[in-house]
Design an enzyme around this catalytic site. Sequence first.
Site, mmCIF file in Angstrom:
data_model
loop_
_atom_site.group_PDB
_atom_site.id
_atom_site.type_symbol
_atom_site.label_atom_id
_atom_site.label_comp_id
_atom_site.label_asym_id
_atom_site.label_seq_id
_atom_site.Cartn_x
_atom_site.Cartn_y
_atom_site.Cartn_z
ATOM 1 N N ALA A 1 0.881 -1.166 0.000
ATOM 2 C CA ALA A 1 0.000 0.000 0.000
ATOM 3 C C ALA A 1 0.919 1.215 0.000
ATOM 4 O O ALA A 1 1.518 1.535 1.017
ATOM 5 C CB ALA A 1 -0.889 -0.014 1.231
ATOM 6 N N ARG B 1 3.344 -6.740 -5.401
ATOM 7 C CA ARG B 1 4.718 -6.421 -5.820
ATOM 8 C C ARG B 1 4.962 -6.907 -7.244
ATOM 9 O O ARG B 1 5.551 -6.205 -8.062
ATOM 10 C CB ARG B 1 5.698 -7.073 -4.847
ATOM 11 C CG ARG B 1 7.163 -6.833 -5.176
ATOM 12 C CD ARG B 1 8.060 -7.457 -4.119
ATOM 13 N NE ARG B 1 9.466 -7.212 -4.388
ATOM 14 C CZ ARG B 1 10.227 -7.980 -5.158
ATOM 15 N NH1 ARG B 1 9.711 -9.045 -5.742
ATOM 16 N NH2 ARG B 1 11.495 -7.687 -5.338
ATOM 17 N N ARG C 1 1.877 -15.131 6.221
ATOM 18 C CA ARG C 1 1.043 -14.521 5.181
ATOM 19 C C ARG C 1 0.340 -15.581 4.348
ATOM 20 O O ARG C 1 0.813 -16.718 4.222
ATOM 21 C CB ARG C 1 1.888 -13.652 4.231
ATOM 22 C CG ARG C 1 2.483 -12.435 4.877
ATOM 23 C CD ARG C 1 2.670 -11.310 3.883
ATOM 24 N NE ARG C 1 1.420 -10.642 3.554
ATOM 25 C CZ ARG C 1 0.833 -9.709 4.311
ATOM 26 N NH1 ARG C 1 1.400 -9.322 5.431
ATOM 27 N NH2 ARG C 1 -0.289 -9.163 3.945
ATOM 28 N N ASP D 1 16.215 -1.222 -0.268
ATOM 29 C CA ASP D 1 16.457 -2.143 0.840
ATOM 30 C C ASP D 1 17.927 -2.504 0.985
ATOM 31 O O ASP D 1 18.368 -2.881 2.071
ATOM 32 C CB ASP D 1 15.639 -3.433 0.642
ATOM 33 C CG ASP D 1 14.206 -3.303 1.157
ATOM 34 O OD1 ASP D 1 13.774 -2.160 1.442
ATOM 35 O OD2 ASP D 1 13.519 -4.341 1.274
ATOM 36 N N ALA E 1 9.171 0.480 0.329
ATOM 37 C CA ALA E 1 9.160 0.725 -1.116
ATOM 38 C C ALA E 1 9.163 2.227 -1.382
ATOM 39 O O ALA E 1 9.812 2.714 -2.317
ATOM 40 C CB ALA E 1 7.938 0.073 -1.751
#
Length: 452
Positions: A51, A120, A210, A333, A346
């Site tokens: 998001a 992604r 997840r 990252d 992100a």
Amino acid sequence: MGSTAQPLRIAIVGGGIGGLALAAGLCKKPHLDVHVYEGVSGYRDVGAGLALHLNAMKAMSLIGPEVRQAYLDKATDMADAAADSGEEEMATEVILAHGPHAGELVAELGRAKGRKSVSRADLLAGLLALIPPGHVSLGKKLARIVERPAGTAAEPDEEPVVLEFHDGSQAAADCVLGADGIHSVVRSHLLGAGHAATAPKNHDRWQVYRTLVTTDEALRHINEKWTRRVPILLGPRGHVNCIPVSKGTRVSAGVAVRGGATPKTSADGPGGGAGGQSNNKTEALDPALYADYSADAQRIVGMVARNTNASWSVGDHDHAPHYWRGRVAMLGDAAHAALPFAGNGAAQALEDAAVLDHLFGSVGGRTQIAAALAAYDAVRRPRSQQVVDLARRFGRVYAYADDEIGDDPARMRAFFAEAAAFTNNADLERQNREAMDLYEHAVGEASRSGKA
Ligand code: FAD
């Protein structure tokens, strides 16, 4: 911009969100010859939903309207059908799911008109389509960087930086930008393999479970509104969240447990997943442990527990002392992996890409690369490392484990409001300007002293 006879060869290592967004910007500049070297031979859809907050949107716009549009084309409205016009403001809703204040909304993170979420894999496909054919090589996993290859030109500024890949091949570049994720080879090159900040850490032993299901499947298990909106439901044994992805056809849901990862499974995997985090087999998620959570949260936990194959142990980076050396730098990252709890990893990669894209618009020769990388480091390192610290604190606050805040809704509200202002409301045009001022000052000084 200075002039150069040959285009400057820019090698981007890692074709994730940061690497591809940067490449999409740089490949529009005729004085640059950009190539992305991505380690995997094909992108996998591991079900990670993102998001993107307002600062991510602003960063994409700065790189180019087509980058923002690529995202919008792939993203799902985080809103009721009525908001499809983009007029309704949407946010990640942070709600207490445990204790005396259960049900209280304590934050609406990333509030923005027509805010969306995206998988992604979908976002990468959209960014990839912006890069001309022949400028991205898949299956090129970097093994090491050689900055002073033997037998090359005597002047250090003239020597190429050489990339050596696991398949035995090599590539030469004038500048290497490492966007190779949390287990970055470029980071290891810049800091040293043994540096305390090189390897990722999982200080609070977070385990993220997840699952990715179709929206039809999700509707059989959870409150219908959480198939269209993004909640984070808080409690001391883990926070629970859902993100609609793939244009509303699928739901990514998760439970993050503080202290749930064994030391062995803490950020020790090969990378290449969501944000390059590890994908490990873990203890089963036991829904019975969430019996005192709100009904909404229990239903999401139950759905995740049915299939935890997409379980993650997350990690982040302790602060690197520098993001560059010579003509090599790191971003995203690779430079500042953060826990996913502030939802801004992100976005920070995109902010890095926006600054580098802006600076490299003016870099006209090899001798100016160091000034650009130094300016990038000066403006991006402090802010991105503050986000790493902030994400750690988000995790503790979500788990009612912050000493100053506990489960007090008023204190949570104050914390989230301040944090959201820091991440979302940043003036990214000013950030670009500050970087350019530093760069132009350094290039001017070098020119006056006859070094460039
Ligand atoms: P990555 O996207 O990790 O890309 C790195 C790329 O480099 C990969 O393609 C990898 O295959 C490649 N690579 C690795 N090693 C090599 C090598 N040696 N040679 C060549 N290539 C290599 N952020 C947000 O802003 N909002 C969110 O809502 C959000 N939610 C998240 C949820 C989860 C569960 C997780 C784990 C992260 C989340 N994040 C979120 C963070 C976000 O996913 C990352 O910060 C972001 O993907 C970083 O982009 P990157 O390009 O730096 O790295």
